[in-house]
Design a protein around this motif. Structure first.
Motif, PDB file in Angstrom:
ATOM      1  N   ASP A   1     -10.827  53.145 -16.821  1.00 26.96           N
ATOM      2  CA  ASP A   1     -10.764  54.547 -17.629  1.00 26.96           C
ATOM      3  C   ASP A   1     -12.244  55.121 -17.613  1.00 26.96           C
ATOM      4  N   LEU A   2     -13.635  54.471 -17.480  1.00 25.27           N
ATOM      5  CA  LEU A   2     -15.204  54.600 -17.084  1.00 25.27           C
ATOM      6  C   LEU A   2     -15.803  54.260 -16.687  1.00 25.27           C
ATOM      7  N   ALA A   3     -16.756  54.598 -16.004  1.00 20.02           N
ATOM      8  CA  ALA A   3     -18.268  54.262 -15.133  1.00 20.02           C
ATOM      9  C   ALA A   3     -18.938  54.758 -15.343  1.00 20.02           C
ATOM     10  N   VAL A   4     -20.046  53.944 -15.681  1.00 18.64           N
ATOM     11  CA  VAL A   4     -21.723  53.878 -16.021  1.00 18.64           C
ATOM     12  C   VAL A   4     -22.260  53.381 -14.483  1.00 18.64           C
ATOM     13  N   ARG A   5     -22.636  54.713 -12.739  1.00 15.32           N
ATOM     14  CA  ARG A   5     -23.626  53.878 -12.611  1.00 15.32           C
ATOM     15  C   ARG A   5     -24.748  54.992 -12.702  1.00 15.32           C
ATOM     16  N   LEU A   6     -25.408  54.157 -11.753  1.00 13.70           N
ATOM     17  CA  LEU A   6     -27.251  54.268 -11.551  1.00 13.70           C
ATOM     18  C   LEU A   6     -27.875  54.891 -10.683  1.00 13.70           C
TER      19      LEU A   6
ATOM     20  N   GLU B   1     -22.500  50.587 -34.017  1.00 14.48           N
ATOM     21  CA  GLU B   1     -22.265  51.724 -34.342  1.00 14.48           C
ATOM     22  C   GLU B   1     -21.004  52.444 -33.222  1.00 14.48           C
ATOM     23  N   PHE B   2     -20.771  52.299 -32.483  1.00 15.79           N
ATOM     24  CA  PHE B   2     -19.539  52.768 -31.935  1.00 15.79           C
ATOM     25  C   PHE B   2     -18.371  52.269 -31.975  1.00 15.79           C
ATOM     26  N   HIS B   3     -17.767  50.661 -32.906  1.00 16.88           N
ATOM     27  CA  HIS B   3     -16.708  50.162 -33.862  1.00 16.88           C
ATOM     28  C   HIS B   3     -16.552  51.404 -34.915  1.00 16.88           C
ATOM     29  N   ALA B   4     -17.928  51.350 -34.775  1.00 18.53           N
ATOM     30  CA  ALA B   4     -18.101  52.311 -37.374  1.00 18.53           C
ATOM     31  C   ALA B   4     -17.623  53.636 -36.992  1.00 18.53           C
ATOM     32  N   LEU B   5     -18.144  54.140 -36.171  1.00 18.43           N
ATOM     33  CA  LEU B   5     -16.679  55.471 -35.838  1.00 18.43           C
ATOM     34  C   LEU B   5     -15.873  55.329 -35.325  1.00 18.43           C
ATOM     35  N   TYR B   6     -15.168  54.366 -34.685  1.00 17.01           N
ATOM     36  CA  TYR B   6     -13.797  54.432 -33.839  1.00 17.01           C
ATOM     37  C   TYR B   6     -13.171  53.122 -34.294  1.00 17.01           C
ATOM     38  N   PRO B   7     -13.205  52.859 -35.411  1.00 22.32           N
ATOM     39  CA  PRO B   7     -12.134  51.123 -35.387  1.00 22.32           C
ATOM     40  C   PRO B   7     -11.024  50.976 -35.019  1.00 22.32           C
ATOM     41  N   ASP B   8     -10.539  52.470 -34.531  1.00 18.29           N
ATOM     42  CA  ASP B   8      -9.421  51.539 -33.647  1.00 18.29           C
ATOM     43  C   ASP B   8      -9.304  51.829 -32.253  1.00 18.29           C
ATOM     44  N   LEU B   9     -10.249  51.331 -31.705  1.00 18.02           N
ATOM     45  CA  LEU B   9     -10.285  51.812 -30.642  1.00 18.02           C
ATOM     46  C   LEU B   9     -11.124  50.043 -29.564  1.00 18.02           C
ATOM     47  N   THR B  10     -10.675  49.816 -28.910  1.00 25.64           N
ATOM     48  CA  THR B  10     -10.780  48.460 -28.622  1.00 25.64           C
ATOM     49  C   THR B  10     -11.421  48.796 -26.652  1.00 25.64           C
ATOM     50  N   LEU B  11     -12.265  48.002 -27.367  1.00 24.63           N
ATOM     51  CA  LEU B  11     -13.279  48.500 -25.595  1.00 24.63           C
ATOM     52  C   LEU B  11     -13.228  47.143 -25.367  1.00 24.63           C
ATOM     53  N   GLU B  12     -13.039  47.409 -23.600  1.00 32.75           N
ATOM     54  CA  GLU B  12     -13.324  46.048 -22.443  1.00 32.75           C
ATOM     55  C   GLU B  12     -14.056  46.602 -21.304  1.00 32.75           C
ATOM     56  N   LEU B  13     -15.344  45.664 -21.758  1.00 28.53           N
ATOM     57  CA  LEU B  13     -16.791  46.012 -21.228  1.00 28.53           C
ATOM     58  C   LEU B  13     -16.353  45.640 -19.896  1.00 28.53           C
ATOM     59  N   LEU B  14     -16.404  46.043 -18.402  1.00 29.58           N
ATOM     60  CA  LEU B  14     -16.895  45.150 -17.088  1.00 29.58           C
ATOM     61  C   LEU B  14     -17.972  45.151 -17.034  1.00 29.58           C
ATOM     62  N   ALA B  15     -18.409  44.581 -17.164  1.00 32.81           N
ATOM     63  CA  ALA B  15     -20.075  44.337 -16.622  1.00 32.81           C
ATOM     64  C   ALA B  15     -20.724  43.891 -14.837  1.00 32.81           C
ATOM     65  N   SER B  16     -20.913  44.922 -14.015  1.00 35.10           N
ATOM     66  CA  SER B  16     -20.388  44.280 -12.943  1.00 35.10           C
ATOM     67  C   SER B  16     -21.941  45.281 -12.508  1.00 35.10           C
ATOM     68  N   ASP B  17     -21.815  44.540 -10.978  1.00 38.34           N
ATOM     69  CA  ASP B  17     -22.994  45.386 -10.052  1.00 38.34           C
ATOM     70  C   ASP B  17     -22.496  45.871  -8.956  1.00 38.34           C
ATOM     71  N   ALA B  18     -20.865  45.729  -8.547  1.00 37.53           N
ATOM     72  CA  ALA B  18     -20.380  46.048  -7.753  1.00 37.53           C
ATOM     73  C   ALA B  18     -19.928  47.211  -8.333  1.00 37.53           C
ATOM     74  N   ASN B  19     -20.055  48.667  -7.191  1.00 43.15           N
ATOM     75  CA  ASN B  19     -18.916  49.617  -7.335  1.00 43.15           C
ATOM     76  C   ASN B  19     -17.313  49.416  -7.417  1.00 43.15           C
ATOM     77  N   ILE B  20     -17.221  48.940  -9.201  1.00 37.02           N
ATOM     78  CA  ILE B  20     -14.827  48.760  -8.954  1.00 37.02           C
ATOM     79  C   ILE B  20     -14.619  50.306  -8.920  1.00 37.02           C
ATOM     80  N   ASP B  21     -13.672  49.875  -8.140  1.00 39.86           N
ATOM     81  CA  ASP B  21     -12.939  51.642  -7.487  1.00 39.86           C
ATOM     82  C   ASP B  21     -11.810  51.142  -8.971  1.00 39.86           C
ATOM     83  N   LEU B  22     -11.970  52.945  -9.724  1.00 34.08           N
ATOM     84  CA  LEU B  22     -11.699  52.797 -10.992  1.00 34.08           C
ATOM     85  C   LEU B  22     -10.153  53.588 -10.820  1.00 34.08           C
ATOM     86  N   LEU B  23      -9.396  53.792 -10.302  1.00 34.61           N
ATOM     87  CA  LEU B  23      -7.885  53.891 -10.170  1.00 34.61           C
ATOM     88  C   LEU B  23      -7.578  52.686  -9.802  1.00 34.61           C
TER      89      LEU B  23
END
Length: 305
Positions: free
Chosen positions: A139-144, A112-134
């Motif tokens: 660009d964006l982190a989802v934290r629980l 659904e995301f790519h259907a809405l935004y076909p020009d946007l490439t998504l790079e998913l960094l799946a990691s249980d470590a708290n990556i330093d965004l800067l």
């Protein structure tokens, strides 16, 4: 007044240093310092007190930057609305989340995301470590977690809950677990995380929360592996609702204490979007946050998605 210069000043205040703001903007710290100095000269007031060791807001600077920050955000939002489809988000967006949350909640939304935004490439960094965004240019982190603390901006995407679950085979073999205090004598599947491994908390409406000591010979750091161990009948486990919604709906796991709220740290927890600053938020990040805020509650509920 140059709005980009004002945004830079707000970013310095949010991140606490010229160096941190420079990393976020991919600029030299001296350039950021000059920009802020130019703003101060035009305003005729000092925004920051500078020493060799630290940077602090002046009283006038705190008042001024706090007032203009939401105005700058509104300007960006108005620009996005005016641009509409003409300026469709493009480029690459780097998003990080835990391995389990990525697999269970984000990957099912990709079509659904790519259907809405076909020009946007998504790079998913799946990691249980708290990556330093800067440092990692994320660009964006989802934290629980409970409400995040620190310099990053946070927006709640999803309210989460934890449930104590076990497989039907386990409950049939070992007998029913009637109250949370019964867990004291039962080997539990323990998350190998600080604050999760030795005590779980419970509460009922109108009653005070209470803790139950937990023990068990199996500690697991992966949420996916912990769920699988519960499915395989190794014992009761404390698991997030978004991780077990389908298992509960299809009867592979049983909510052992449906009358209780359960947790290990705090009852008010959620999935949060974290990003460096509102004032330099690219449109690709804005649309992704809005998409996740709208779609994640449905994805986390799982049955029928």
């Amino acid at each position: 007044m140059d709005t980009d210069a004002l945004k830079t000043s707000v970013l310095v205040a949010q991140l606490g240093s010229f160096a941190a703001a420079a990393r976020a903007l991919n600029l030299d710290p001296s350039s950021v310092s000059r920009t802020v100095a130019a703003v101060e000269e035009k305003l005729g007031l000092r925004l920051f007190q500078r020493t060799t060791r630290r940077l602090t807001l002046t009283e006038e600077g705190e008042i001024y930057l706090r007032r203009i920050a939401p105005l700058l955000e509104e300007l960006d939002s108005a620009h996005d609305l005016a641009g509409g489809a003409r300026d469709a988000p493009s480029g690459t967006l780097k998003l990080t989340a835990s391995v389990a949350f990525t697999q269970e909640c984000i990957v099912p939304l990709l079509r659904e995301f790519h259907a809405l935004y076909p020009d946007l490439t998504l790079e998913l960094l799946a990691s249980d470590a708290n990556i330093d965004l800067l440092a990692e240019s994320v660009d964006l982190a989802v934290r629980l977690a409970p409400a995040p603390a620190g310099d990053l901006i946070s927006t709640r995407l999803l309210q989460t809950r934890y449930r104590v679950c076990a497989s039907p085979d386990y409950l049939e073999t070992h007998g029913p677990i009637e109250t949370p205090s019964d867990l004291e004598r039962i080997p539990c599947l323990r998350p190998a995380l600080p604050g999760f491994r030795s005590r779980w908390l419970f509460r009922q409406p109108g009653k005070a929360p209470f803790g139950v000591p937990i023990s068990g010979r199996l500690l697991i750091s992966s949420g996916l592996a912990l769920r699988q161990a519960a499915l395989d009948g190794h014992g009761p486990a404390l698991l997030a609702d978004w991780l077990i919604a389908r298992d509960l709906a299809e009867g592979r796991l049983v909510d052992v204490f449906p009358a209780y709220d359960s947790t290990a740290t705090e009852f008010d927890t959620g999935a949060w979007a974290l990003y460096p600053s509102r004032t330099f938020l690219p449109r690709k990040v804005r649309v992704t946050i809005d998409f996740l805020r709208e779609r994640l509650p449905r994805a986390a509920a799982v049955p029928g998605r």
